[in-house]
Write a protein that holds these residues in place. Structure first.
Motif, PDB file in Angstrom:
ATOM      1  N   LYS A  57      78.042 -54.381 -56.687  1.00 21.08           N
ATOM      2  CA  LYS A  57      79.277 -54.527 -57.453  1.00 21.08           C
ATOM      3  C   LYS A  57      80.466 -54.460 -56.501  1.00 21.08           C
ATOM      4  CE  LYS A  57      81.681 -53.005 -61.540  1.00 21.08           C
ATOM      5  NZ  LYS A  57      81.804 -52.106 -62.673  1.00 21.08           N
ATOM      6  N   ASP A 106      76.878 -51.505 -66.552  1.00 21.15           N
ATOM      7  CA  ASP A 106      76.790 -52.442 -65.421  1.00 21.15           C
ATOM      8  C   ASP A 106      75.414 -53.114 -65.448  1.00 21.15           C
ATOM      9  OD1 ASP A 106      79.282 -52.214 -64.151  1.00 21.15           O
ATOM     10  OD2 ASP A 106      78.674 -50.394 -63.075  1.00 21.15           O
ATOM     11  N   HIS A 116      85.324 -57.255 -63.942  1.00 19.45           N
ATOM     12  CA  HIS A 116      84.371 -56.593 -63.038  1.00 19.45           C
ATOM     13  C   HIS A 116      83.582 -57.689 -62.328  1.00 19.45           C
ATOM     14  CE1 HIS A 116      84.878 -52.406 -64.520  1.00 19.45           C
ATOM     15  NE2 HIS A 116      85.383 -53.059 -65.554  1.00 19.45           N
ATOM     16  N   GLU A 174      82.220 -47.657 -61.609  1.00 19.34           N
ATOM     17  CA  GLU A 174      80.898 -47.760 -62.242  1.00 19.34           C
ATOM     18  C   GLU A 174      81.034 -47.659 -63.748  1.00 19.34           C
ATOM     19  OE1 GLU A 174      78.146 -45.119 -60.417  1.00 19.34           O
ATOM     20  OE2 GLU A 174      78.356 -46.098 -58.475  1.00 19.34           O
ATOM     21  N   LYS A 175      80.268 -48.525 -64.446  1.00 23.44           N
ATOM     22  CA  LYS A 175      80.267 -48.483 -65.904  1.00 23.44           C
ATOM     23  C   LYS A 175      78.831 -48.258 -66.368  1.00 23.44           C
ATOM     24  CE  LYS A 175      81.817 -52.519 -67.076  1.00 23.44           C
ATOM     25  NZ  LYS A 175      81.981 -53.439 -68.167  1.00 23.44           N
ATOM     26  N   TYR A 219      80.298 -58.897 -59.879  1.00 19.92           N
ATOM     27  CA  TYR A 219      78.933 -58.562 -59.480  1.00 19.92           C
ATOM     28  C   TYR A 219      78.389 -59.619 -58.508  1.00 19.92           C
ATOM     29  CZ  TYR A 219      79.461 -55.538 -63.523  1.00 19.92           C
ATOM     30  OH  TYR A 219      79.922 -54.591 -64.410  1.00 19.92           O
ATOM     31  N   ILE A 266      84.883 -48.895 -56.196  1.00 19.50           N
ATOM     32  CA  ILE A 266      83.901 -49.378 -57.168  1.00 19.50           C
ATOM     33  C   ILE A 266      84.044 -48.563 -58.449  1.00 19.50           C
ATOM     34  CG2 ILE A 266      81.444 -49.543 -57.699  1.00 19.50           C
ATOM     35  CD1 ILE A 266      81.005 -50.211 -54.733  1.00 19.50           C
TER      36      ILE A 266
END
Ligand code: PKZ
Length: 168
Positions: free
Chosen positions: A8, A162, A29, A158-159, A31, A156
């Protein structure tokens, strides 16, 4: 087609496309895929419209521009940055608001001064809504901006959701 996600990219604080604290921005976001492409996920809202219910073409262009321009980071991390010197966008379908959209970008050509790439925005039904070609001039970050990673919250995010793979 399924794209396996291998990493990511970082978000920023105030960039219109990736700034997490830009209330009017897209908060996209990004990737990196196994196939050396970059996929952006974002959900446009009412403030991003042109005609009611339709994403503004300039906003669509911005997310395509950033997705292609960031695809170079898949290869170099933060050693190479570019500024856009040309962007050509074709709008093929109206792009709706309030639903998650996928944008794919990749680098198609590179030399020591410029890089070029292409990208597309995909609707939820898999149709291609817009395509773009972009050309970027390589510029050292210190010549682009007075940039402090901490101040600009370059990190970064983070979710929980993701993805490990993204289907398009
Ligand atoms: C840790 C950090 C977090 C950051 C936070 C998150 C953000 C993460 C985003 C990342 C992804 C980015 C995606 C969005 C990127 C933007 O949106 S950047 C903003 C929009 N673009 C710009 O502002 C660029 C504006 N243009 C310029 O600054 C200058 O024209 C340039 C590109 C630096 C070149 O200027 P220069 O260094 O003075 O050079 P110059 O002599 O004018 O031109 C050099 C050569 O390029 C050619 N050239 C110049 N312009 C063009 C053109 N438009 N077309 C074709 N050839 C050209 C010239 O003809 C010349 O060729 P030669 O004669 O040497 O053969």
């Amino acid at each position: 087609m399924k794209h396996k996600i291998v990493g990511k990219q970082k978000n920023s604080k105030l960039c219109f496309v990736c700034g997490m604290k830009n209330d009017l921005g897209l908060k996209a976001h990004f990737y990196a895929t196994e196939g050396q492409e970059l996929i952006a996920l974002f959900k446009p809202c009412e403030e991003h419209q042109s005609y009611p219910g339709r994403l503004h073409g300039g906003v669509a262009s911005a997310v395509l521009d950033e997705t292609i321009g960031r695809a170079i980071l898949n290869k170099y991390d933060t050693e190479v940055w570019g500024v856009t010197i040309e962007l050509n966008v074709k709008f093929k379908k109206p792009i709706p608001l309030n639903e998650e959209l996928k944008v794919v970008g990749r680098i198609t050509k590179e030399n020591n001064r410029i890089f070029e790439g292409t990208g597309e925005i995909y609707l939820q039904n898999g149709e291609t809504a817009a395509t773009a070609y972009g050309k970027y001039f390589k510029v050292p970050l210190e010549r682009i901006a007075d940039f402090d990673p901490e101040e600009n919250e370059w990190k970064i995010i983070e979710k929980e959701d993701d993805p490990d793979e993204i289907e398009i």
